[in-house]
Write an enzyme that holds these catalytic residues in place. Structure first.
Site, PDB file in Angstrom:
ATOM      1  N   ARG A  54       0.834  -1.216   0.000  1.00 24.56           N
ATOM      2  CA  ARG A  54       0.000   0.000   0.000  1.00 24.56           C
ATOM      3  C   ARG A  54       0.866   1.262   0.000  1.00 24.56           C
ATOM      4  NH1 ARG A  54      -2.032   1.683   4.583  1.00 24.56           N
ATOM      5  NH2 ARG A  54      -2.682  -0.348   5.355  1.00 24.56           N
ATOM      6  N   TYR A 106     -16.429  17.537 -16.411  1.00 25.81           N
ATOM      7  CA  TYR A 106     -16.922  16.167 -16.512  1.00 25.81           C
ATOM      8  C   TYR A 106     -18.009  15.956 -15.449  1.00 25.81           C
ATOM      9  CZ  TYR A 106     -16.992  11.201 -15.517  1.00 25.81           C
ATOM     10  OH  TYR A 106     -17.403   9.931 -15.241  1.00 25.81           O
ATOM     11  N   ASP A 179      -7.636  19.434 -14.785  1.00 23.19           N
ATOM     12  CA  ASP A 179      -7.957  18.127 -15.360  1.00 23.19           C
ATOM     13  C   ASP A 179      -7.629  18.223 -16.851  1.00 23.19           C
ATOM     14  OD1 ASP A 179      -9.093  15.890 -16.553  1.00 23.19           O
ATOM     15  OD2 ASP A 179     -10.879  15.893 -15.301  1.00 23.19           O
ATOM     16  N   LYS A 204      -8.191   6.804 -19.736  1.00 22.10           N
ATOM     17  CA  LYS A 204      -8.406   7.282 -21.099  1.00 22.10           C
ATOM     18  C   LYS A 204      -7.133   7.090 -21.935  1.00 22.10           C
ATOM     19  CE  LYS A 204     -12.567   8.393 -19.778  1.00 22.10           C
ATOM     20  NZ  LYS A 204     -12.642   8.115 -18.356  1.00 22.10           N
TER      21      LYS A 204
HETATM   22  N1  PLP Z   1     -12.072  13.588 -15.839  1.00 21.63           N
HETATM   23  C1  PLP Z   1     -12.549  13.472 -17.095  1.00 21.63           C
HETATM   24  C2  PLP Z   1     -12.355  14.601 -18.036  1.00 21.63           C
HETATM   25  C3  PLP Z   1     -13.212  12.307 -17.493  1.00 21.63           C
HETATM   26  O1  PLP Z   1     -13.677  12.228 -18.743  1.00 21.63           O
HETATM   27  C4  PLP Z   1     -13.383  11.257 -16.560  1.00 21.63           C
HETATM   28  C5  PLP Z   1     -14.102  10.017 -16.944  1.00 21.63           C
HETATM   29  O2  PLP Z   1     -14.775   9.968 -17.956  1.00 21.63           O
HETATM   30  C6  PLP Z   1     -12.871  11.416 -15.269  1.00 21.63           C
HETATM   31  C7  PLP Z   1     -12.212  12.581 -14.933  1.00 21.63           C
HETATM   32  C8  PLP Z   1     -13.030  10.308 -14.243  1.00 21.63           C
HETATM   33  O3  PLP Z   1     -12.123   9.302 -14.535  1.00 21.63           O
HETATM   34  P1  PLP Z   1     -12.375   7.740 -14.177  1.00 21.63           P
HETATM   35  O4  PLP Z   1     -13.517   7.272 -15.019  1.00 21.63           O
HETATM   36  O5  PLP Z   1     -11.067   7.105 -14.536  1.00 21.63           O
HETATM   37  O6  PLP Z   1     -12.674   7.674 -12.726  1.00 21.63           O
END
Ligand code: PLP
Length: 382
Positions: A54, A106, A179, A204
């Site tokens: 961990r 998002y 992000d 992604k």
């Molecule tokens: N940020 C963006 C721009 C996303 O498109 C997503 C998921 O679609 C996330 C964060 C969250 O990521 P995760 O699905 O890996 O938890």
């Protein structure tokens, strides 16, 4: 021999930042699965870096090292999902603090952020951060602890001025977190524009093969108390990634620059095609000169504008769904950044966020773009 620190992203990625399997001489670094590590007869760990998985995960450290180099960051941390990385950031805000968050980020993130901030009595100010006056005013008025932006945003492809946001945040004593999932570490390095922390859903493009759930944070200052708090909380609360996922990320990142290059080229061509089509009302893609954030995106992104685009089909939800239903190559599925092209009617997924009902979000993969355009052309025919 060039200093390894001066190598270009394509070289760092292809060579896993120089890692090999030193035990066997294999060119592929190993997965280290052990959850616990042996001490010698004097009770000292055989390897001082490893006690319990961990806290110390060799395979995750390797993936983090590659990512940190690609981001020009001092340090990167992996998490079991993008949302776990978002949560790690917001959990660092003190109870009763305040945060400024971009509108239209998002939906999964903003949904959780609203819930979390209300539970922790953190004041949340949702601001259109493409509006520089509004962003500046929000920072001056609310003295936030954190400013959180997403650029390009998903699914409206809004572009925020990272340097301006960093200046506003810093003047207010806040950290700027970006992000940059849709931009990838290949096309944009927000830390170079003054951001304090960059965040990715590594599910992604960083992984790129739609088979790993992961998240990442990278920082310009690993000694900052907020980063230290995030690091401790990750280990103590156990939001760590498993070795297999970390190893798949190492493998995926080897081709990240190539994949991002091809996806961006394909997305640009598909966007150009869609823009001229009679069945299309509009195309949201920062690579199009008609996009309101194009000039800014061109300053903040190098080598392309990414795989994510949205298209507004003339008509309503029924017309948009008719198009997705006729596609043969694009998978009707959520997510983005994988090698295969995906399409999604976002209003079905987030009916209450005000998204246009005729909007289709597309993640463009690495297929032959002419096949993609042919498939789209037949689907758009009435
Ligand atoms: N940020 C963006 C721009 C996303 O498109 C997503 C998921 O679609 C996330 C964060 C969250 O990521 P995760 O699905 O890996 O938890």
């Amino acid at each position: 021999m060039k200093n390894r620190d001066d190598l270009k992203p394509a070289t760092i990625a292809a060579q896993a930042a120089g890692a090999i399997d030193t035990a066997s001489g294999g060119v592929v670094p190993p997965i280290r699965l052990s959850t616990t590590f042996v001490r010698d007869t004097s009770n000292q760990p055989l390897n001082p870096d490893n006690v319990y998985l961990r806290n110390h995960n060799d395979t995750a450290r390797l993936a983090e090292n590659i990512l940190a180099k690609l981001e020009n960051a001092q340090e990167a941390l992996l998490f079991p999902s993008g949302m776990a990385a978002v949560a790690a950031v917001f959990r660092s805000v003190k109870t009763g603090g305040s945060v400024v968050v971009q509108t239209g980020t998002y939906w999964g993130a903003i949904k959780w952020i609203r819930d979390f901030t209300s539970r922790r009595q953190i004041r949340l100010f949702e601001v259109d951060c493409t509006d520089t006056a509004a962003l500046n005013q929000a920072c001056e008025t609310h003295s936030p602890d954190l400013v959180f932006i997403e650029t390009p945003s998903n699914p409206l492809l809004k572009i925020v001025d990272i340097r301006f946001a960093a200046d506003c945040a810093h003047a207010a004593g806040a950290l700027l977190v970006v992000d940059a999932t849709a931009a990838t570490p290949i096309l944009s390095q927000p830390l170079e524009f003054g951001a304090d922390i960059v965040m990715h859903s590594a599910t992604k493009a960083i992984n790129g093969h739609s088979d790993v759930l992961a998240g990442a944070l990278a920082t310009a200052n690993k000694d900052h108390q907020v980063w230290q708090a995030i690091t401790s909380d990750r280990n103590d609360a156990g939001a760590v990634i498993g070795p297999f996922e970390a190893w798949l990320l190492v493998r995926g990142m080897r081709t990240l620059p190539l994949r991002v290059e091809r996806m961006s080229q394909n997305a640009q061509k598909l966007a150009d095609f869609l823009l001229g089509h009679e069945a299309v009302e509009g195309v949201l893609y920062p690579g199009l000169p008609s996009h309101p954030g194009h000039t800014l995106a061109a300053q903040q992104m190098t080598g392309g504008f990414g795989c994510l685009l949205s298209v507004l089909i003339k008509g309503d939800a029924v017309d948009a769904l008719r198009v997705t239903g006729k596609l043969n190559l694009f998978h009707r599925a959520t997510s983005l950044g994988g090698v295969e092209s995906l399409i999604e009617h976002r209003h079905t997924v987030e009916p209450d966020t005000g998204l246009p009902q005729n909007l289709l979000r597309i993640s463009v993969g690495i297929e032959d773009v002419n096949d993609l355009i042919d498939d789209m052309a037949q689907a758009l025919c009435r």
